[in-house]
Motif scaffolding. Structure first.
Motif, short mmCIF file in Angstrom:
data_model
loop_
_atom_site.label_atom_id
_atom_site.label_comp_id
_atom_site.label_asym_id
_atom_site.label_seq_id
_atom_site.Cartn_x
_atom_site.Cartn_y
_atom_site.Cartn_z
N HIS A 29 0.81 -1.23 0.00
CA HIS A 29 0.00 0.00 0.00
C HIS A 29 0.84 1.27 0.00
O HIS A 29 0.32 2.35 -0.29
CB HIS A 29 -0.94 0.00 1.20
N ALA A 30 2.12 1.15 0.33
CA ALA A 30 2.99 2.34 0.34
C ALA A 30 3.95 2.35 -0.85
O ALA A 30 4.75 3.28 -0.98
CB ALA A 30 3.77 2.39 1.64
N GLY A 31 3.88 1.34 -1.70
CA GLY A 31 4.77 1.30 -2.87
C GLY A 31 6.21 1.01 -2.52
O GLY A 31 7.12 1.39 -3.26
N LEU A 32 6.45 0.33 -1.38
CA LEU A 32 7.81 0.02 -0.94
C LEU A 32 8.26 -1.29 -1.60
O LEU A 32 8.28 -2.35 -0.98
CB LEU A 32 7.86 -0.09 0.59
N VAL A 33 8.65 -1.18 -2.86
CA VAL A 33 8.96 -2.37 -3.65
C VAL A 33 10.21 -3.08 -3.12
O VAL A 33 10.20 -4.30 -2.91
CB VAL A 33 9.15 -2.01 -5.13
#
Length: 682
Positions: free
Chosen positions: A422-426
């Motif tokens: 959900h935070a885009g912390l790939v």
């Protein structure tokens, strides 16, 4: 109560046999504890009668103190088989069957078990479902000459039936001479559990006598096999019904989805017990009829029944599904006033309820208040923080949990990966996935791969996501392929989207969302011929797209709106407020994003009108009219928020100085002062 004179007085005036008579007559827990202390002080504990009597008293169901019973057992210098039998039975009856079986293993090194020991320990095997251990004990019984004992045989039939070894149960049963109704019931129950309902019915007809349980077993068995009408016919034929019979039939209706019949039967019951209430509430909750579950709970309280932990877990789950925060707060208050502890699953359910109702602050408050936190509590708050876009907080809590010495399990890693998603912390997502496998030796499941794939798809790494799916050691399911399709639709990758859609149709052709996403992907690219083809396919297969629906809770009532809704009692005021909102949006320079209109509409004004009637805008207008300033407007939507509505809600939060919280089908958006907690990433 027994009043003991001081030790010296007893020693001086009472003969020894009178000391022992005290142990024969006492029965209350406090009296037993006094005599226990007295026996230790006077050194008469080691008298065979005294130690045996104390062990029997503590093991008696009226007192049932396993801790003291074990301490007595451990102090006995010369244990007899009676002592072993007593303590093993105490363990089994107190649901510590594993410890009872361990003690049995120790016993056989000192004594040969008898026909009291064997049925008890076989019962423990049945409760644990450990059929292999049960077979070993069966072999021992045959070896030492108890294979034909009626009590041993009866316990074996029951154990084999409950463990699904119905052929073994039948073999023991057929070899018995004396068969009472309990034995017949055990075998019939075993066949019903295994789905062999025809054999169960045949045995039922052969029974020399029947009791209420005999009938109930068949009613339950027929219901579980989907033969609810046959179950009802049998239920109506019952000569005498008890609460278990009524509950079995109600449960059958609930599991078959026939809630009207379940409710009708519920109202016909002569009396309702806690099991009945739990059946109804849990049945509605599990089948997504959350409002009915909540109504049933409050009806239960009104009629004076006290809920159990199971009741509260079900109703909190229903409240979470509805996102009716007011009801959830009331239930939390009820729990506090009535002394319900939050150290177990209730705490987890309460954290989840607040998180899913959009009040993450209250979820954190509950979490911090729990003294003995278990992995389930940490998981619930980490998942909650993740769906609210507070990934950094969620990951910090995960590391804090690891420092406490608690070992993360497979479920909590799903929460951690979702927080990254959900935070885009790939990069973080990849690292935690590797940590799970390499550091904690947890084998990834479909859910873990699904989280990783979704992380990559949302961030636009579609080729990597596609390669990850194709190289998975387990077959991907429709959820994983849908993630790839959704990512392709969001990032305009039509070729990968078509590939993913084809895989979904191969795995689960009934997945309506697949056709909708594919249609929307074509519509966003202006490929209207393909849109028509997909929609024609949906029509032929009888699929219908669910309309956008948004709801707002106000003063205990849930107000629902669909696209272009004019059914609400305040419709006139709502549309007047929407006109006002439109003018204010123009004044701050908002330009509608008509690319979000996925219908074949030519005029720009018509497209703008389509956007203006989206369900969340109606809900916002209702909230601005009715929800007092200073209180957040909480909106729940069944579909993903479109880009234009997201931009509009950000602006409205600043124009009206209101906090607007929207839960769509992916996550929570907290709109405040013109910005959103998702940082425009969803």
């Amino acid at each position: 109560m027994l009043k003991l004179t001081p030790f010296h007085s007893l020693q001086q005036y009472l003969p020894h046999n009178l000391h022992l008579s005290l142990f024969q007559t006492c029965s209350a827990p406090q009296e037993v504890e006094q005599l226990h202390a007295f026996s230790l002080k006077t050194a008469i504990f080691n008298h065979p009668f005294v130690s045996s009597r104390l062990l029997a008293l503590y093991s008696d169901p009226k007192i049932n103190d396993l801790g003291y019973a074990r301490s007595i057992f451990d102090r006995i210098q010369r244990r007899s088989l009676i002592h072993w039998n007593t303590i093993i039975k105490c363990y089994v009856e107190n649901q510590f069957s594993h410890d009872g079986i361990v003690l049995f293993h120790e016993l056989v090194h000192e004594y040969l078990p008898d026909n009291f020991t064997l049925p008890c320990v076989i019962k423990g095997c049945a409760r644990l479902g450990v059929v292999q251990e049960g077979k070993q004990i069966h072999g021992l019984a045959l070896k030492i000459g108890f294979g034909s004992d009626v009590f041993v045989q009866g316990s074996l039939v029951n154990m084999y039936s409950k463990c699904g070894e119905i052929d073994c149960a039948r073999k023991v049963f057929d070899g018995m001479i004396d068969k009472d109704v309990v034995l017949w019931n055990s075998l019939i129950d075993g066949y019903a559990r295994c789905g062999e309902i025809d054999i169960a019915l045949q045995l039922f007809e052969e029974m020399p006598e029947r009791d209420a349980f005999s009938w109930t077993v068949l009613v339950d068995g027929l219901s579980k096999c989907g033969k609810v009408e046959s179950a009802r016919k049998l239920f109506d034929q019952m000569p005498c019904r008890n609460l278990v019979s009524w509950n079995a039939m109600i449960n059958g209706y609930m599991k078959s989805g026939d809630f009207d019949s379940a409710l009708e039967l519920f109202y016909q019951m002569p009396i309702w017990d806690l099991v009945t209430w739990n059946l109804m509430i849990a049945g509605y909750e599990l089948n997504g009829q959350f409002m009915d579950a909540v109504k049933m709970f409050f009806m239960m309280l009104k009629l004076g029944s006290r809920p159990s932990h199971a009741t509260l877990v079900s109703v909190l789950s229903a409240v979470s599904g509805l996102a009716v925060l007011g009801k959830g707060r009331w239930i939390h208050s009820y729990m506090e006033k009535n002394g319900f502890e939050l150290d177990g699953i209730l705490g987890t359910s309460l954290i989840e309820m607040y998180a899913k109702c959009g009040c993450i602050e209250s979820a954190l408050t509950v979490f911090r208040a729990i003294q003995k936190k278990k992995v389930g509590h940490w998981t619930a708050i980490i998942v909650g923080l993740g769906i609210h876009g507070m990934a950094n907080h969620a990951l910090a809590l995960f590391l804090e949990m690891c420092k406490t010495g608690l070992k993360p399990n497979a479920i909590i890693f799903i929460g951690v990966l979702n927080a990254c998603n959900h935070a885009g912390l790939v990069d973080d997502g990849r690292q935690y996935f590797d940590m799970m496998m390499n550091e904690y030796k947890i084998e990834p499941t479909l859910e873990h791969y699904g989280c990783l794939v979704d992380i990559l798809c949302r961030a636009g790494h579609l080729e990597e996501a596609k390669n990850t799916i194709e190289n998975m050691p387990i077959s991907p399911n429709k959820v994983i392929w849908m993630s790839l399709l959704g990512g392709s639709r969001n990032h305009g990758k039509i070729d990968i989207g078509e590939y993913a859609a084809q895989r979904v149709i191969e795995v689960a052709p009934e997945t309506i969302g697949c056709y909708i996403l594919l249609s929307n992907m074509y519509a966003a690219s202006g490929m209207w011929e393909k849109v028509s083809h997909v929609r024609e396919m949906m029509y032929k297969r009888g699929f219908r797209k669910d309309p956008g629906c948004s709801s707002v809770e106000h003063k205990g009532t849930l107000h629902e709106f669909i696209v272009g809704d004019i059914s609400h009692p305040q419709t006139k005021e709502i549309y007047a407020k929407m006109s006002e909102m439109k003018e204010k949006l123009k004044c701050v320079g908002h330009v509608p994003d008509t690319t979000q209109v996925l219908l074949c509409i030519e005029g720009e004004k018509e497209k703008e009108a389509e956007l203006e009637n989206h369900s969340e805008r109606l809900a916002i207008a209702f909230g601005l009219i009715n929800v007092k300033p200073g209180i957040p407007i909480r909106i729940m939507k069944n579909l993903r928020v479109c880009n234009d509505c997201h931009s509009v809600t950000k602006l409205l939060s600043k124009i009206y100085s209101r906090e607007i919280i929207v839960r769509d089908n992916c996550r929570f958006h907290h709109f405040k002062n013109g910005s959103c907690s998702c940082m425009d990433y969803w």
